[in-house]
Design an enzyme around this catalytic site. Structure first.
Site, PDB file in Angstrom:
ATOM      1  N   HIS A  19      11.922  -2.430  -6.836  1.00 60.89           N
ATOM      2  CA  HIS A  19      11.933  -1.664  -5.581  1.00 60.89           C
ATOM      3  C   HIS A  19      12.049  -0.158  -5.827  1.00 60.89           C
ATOM      4  CE1 HIS A  19      13.401  -2.115  -1.128  1.00 60.89           C
ATOM      5  NE2 HIS A  19      12.502  -1.170  -1.251  1.00 60.89           N
ATOM      6  N   TYR A  24      17.255  -5.503   2.209  1.00 57.80           N
ATOM      7  CA  TYR A  24      17.060  -5.434   3.659  1.00 57.80           C
ATOM      8  C   TYR A  24      18.033  -6.344   4.406  1.00 57.80           C
ATOM      9  CZ  TYR A  24      12.472  -3.407   2.376  1.00 57.80           C
ATOM     10  OH  TYR A  24      11.455  -2.655   1.850  1.00 57.80           O
ATOM     11  N   PRO A  32       2.798   2.908   6.895  1.00 58.24           N
ATOM     12  CA  PRO A  32       1.487   3.501   7.187  1.00 58.24           C
ATOM     13  C   PRO A  32       1.425   4.158   8.570  1.00 58.24           C
ATOM     14  CG  PRO A  32       1.391   1.123   7.476  1.00 58.24           C
ATOM     15  CD  PRO A  32       2.746   1.430   6.903  1.00 58.24           C
ATOM     16  N   LEU A  33       2.450   3.879   9.386  1.00 58.12           N
ATOM     17  CA  LEU A  33       2.531   4.510  10.708  1.00 58.12           C
ATOM     18  C   LEU A  33       3.600   5.605  10.720  1.00 58.12           C
ATOM     19  CD1 LEU A  33       2.179   1.285  12.871  1.00 58.12           C
ATOM     20  CD2 LEU A  33       0.476   3.099  12.593  1.00 58.12           C
ATOM     21  N   GLY A  34       3.939   6.112   9.532  1.00 56.94           N
ATOM     22  CA  GLY A  34       4.911   7.203   9.460  1.00 56.94           C
ATOM     23  C   GLY A  34       6.242   6.828  10.072  1.00 56.94           C
TER      24      GLY A  34
END
Length: 339
Positions: free
Chosen positions: A125, A60, A205-207
């Site tokens: 990962h 990242y 989890p929020l797409g």
């Protein structure tokens, strides 16, 4: 502010906040890196609010360096720190790596970047499909014995890979994409984790923001935002996918919460062994995500949401060409390994 309780993740002793904070977007993938000072303030606000399970990776950008700075001055002791290794670039294309020498070098580099002596939860990962998982796990087991990591995790592993890895050293958590618009893990992977006593960490989890912002999200993508290239966000698929968001939004309005809170609450209601790690770069959004913990859903509401989020509700794959090969990956048998 909602009280964020602690939950046991897996059966090896790790306790984390019931909701975590995905830190990727602060430094990469969703546009240019955000201002360092603002992100440190956000991380400190998260910890003070009870969201203490922080998720990063060496893939990242400079995110591990950012967390290293944020956790100085007594903050390290307050968090459960998760990082990952295994995604590199070969000839300009993403590649997964799991050879023992690479595993060790990656861990030691992450420890330096994070400025810590030990990483609480260290994931592979993405699975290297050329290296038997037993070989990768053998090196991770050594890192546990040396005190460089406390617990081991995998991300995007197949049920058979999870079983083989778990036989070498107990796996504490599997990280996987799970939300109202990504539910394929429910068939085999989630049951495998539950059978083995492995915790589940739900990323996106929020797409990737769709379930909180809807189709208008696409208009705000920066040039560097990798979501621009994901099949689900292409115009021909978004036209179909917006129907799901509209129906989720209708239920949220009746419940008196935001669509994002409703979608996140649905993940929380999957069980106490599931910890979602929504990411954000804004304090207001973090507070809103924490609010999802107080949204209670009845069995009828869960069933209604699941009927909206049926298999044909979403068009487009969750990853583009090339990256799809990483999903739920298998590795060759140990007998094939010649190093």
């Amino acid at each position: 502010m909602v009280q964020v309780k602690k939950v046991k993740l897996g059966s090896q002793g790790l306790e984390v906040s019931a909701q975590g904070l995905g830190c990727m977007g602060m430094s990469s993938h969703y546009g240019p890196p955000k201002p360092e000072e603002d992100m440190i303030q956000l991380i400190h606000h998260s910890i003070n609010s009870g969201v203490t399970f922080l998720d990063t990776s060496d893939a990242y950008g400079d995110n591990e360096l950012l967390l290293g700075k944020a956790l100085k001055g007594g903050w390290r002791e307050k968090v459960q720190l998760a990082s990952k290794f295994g995604i590199t670039r070969v000839d300009g294309k993403p590649a997964a790596r799991g050879r023992p020498d690479y595993v060790r070098a990656a861990c030691e580099t992450s420890l330096k970047r994070l400025e810590v002596e030990c990483i609480d939860l260290y994931y592979q990962h993405r699975i290297d499909t050329r290296v038997p998982i037993e070989i990768t796990m053998g090196e991770l087991k050594k890192l546990v014995e040396e005190g460089k990591i406390k617990y081991i995790g995998l991300s995007e592993a197949s049920p058979s890979t999870i079983r083989r890895a778990h036989a070498v050293h107990p796996i504490t958590a599997i990280q996987l994409e799970w939300s109202l618009w990504t539910r394929d893990v429910e068939e085999e992977i989630v049951p495998t984790c539950r059978e083995l006593g492995i915790g589940i960490v739900a990323y996106s989890p929020l797409g990737r923001g769709f379930l909180s912002s809807g189709p208008k999200l696409v208009e705000k993508f920066a040039n560097e935002d990798f979501r621009k290239h994901l099949p689900r966000f292409q115009p021909e698929n978004m036209e179909h996918n917006k129907n799901m968001f509209e129906r989720v939004n209708e239920i949220a309005e009746k419940k008196g919460c935001t669509p994002g809170q409703l979608a996140l609450a649905w993940v929380h209601h999957q069980g106490s062994d599931v910890c979602p790690i929504p990411g954000t770069t804004k304090i207001a959004n973090l507070n809103q995500n924490i609010g999802a913990l107080s949204v209670k859903l009845t069995p009828e509401e869960m069933a209604e949401l699941e009927s909206i989020a049926s298999a044909d509700a979403v068009k487009g794959d969750r990853y583009g060409e090339g990256l799809t090969t990483w999903k739920n990956s298998d590795t060759p048998p140990l007998s094939s390994w010649t190093s």
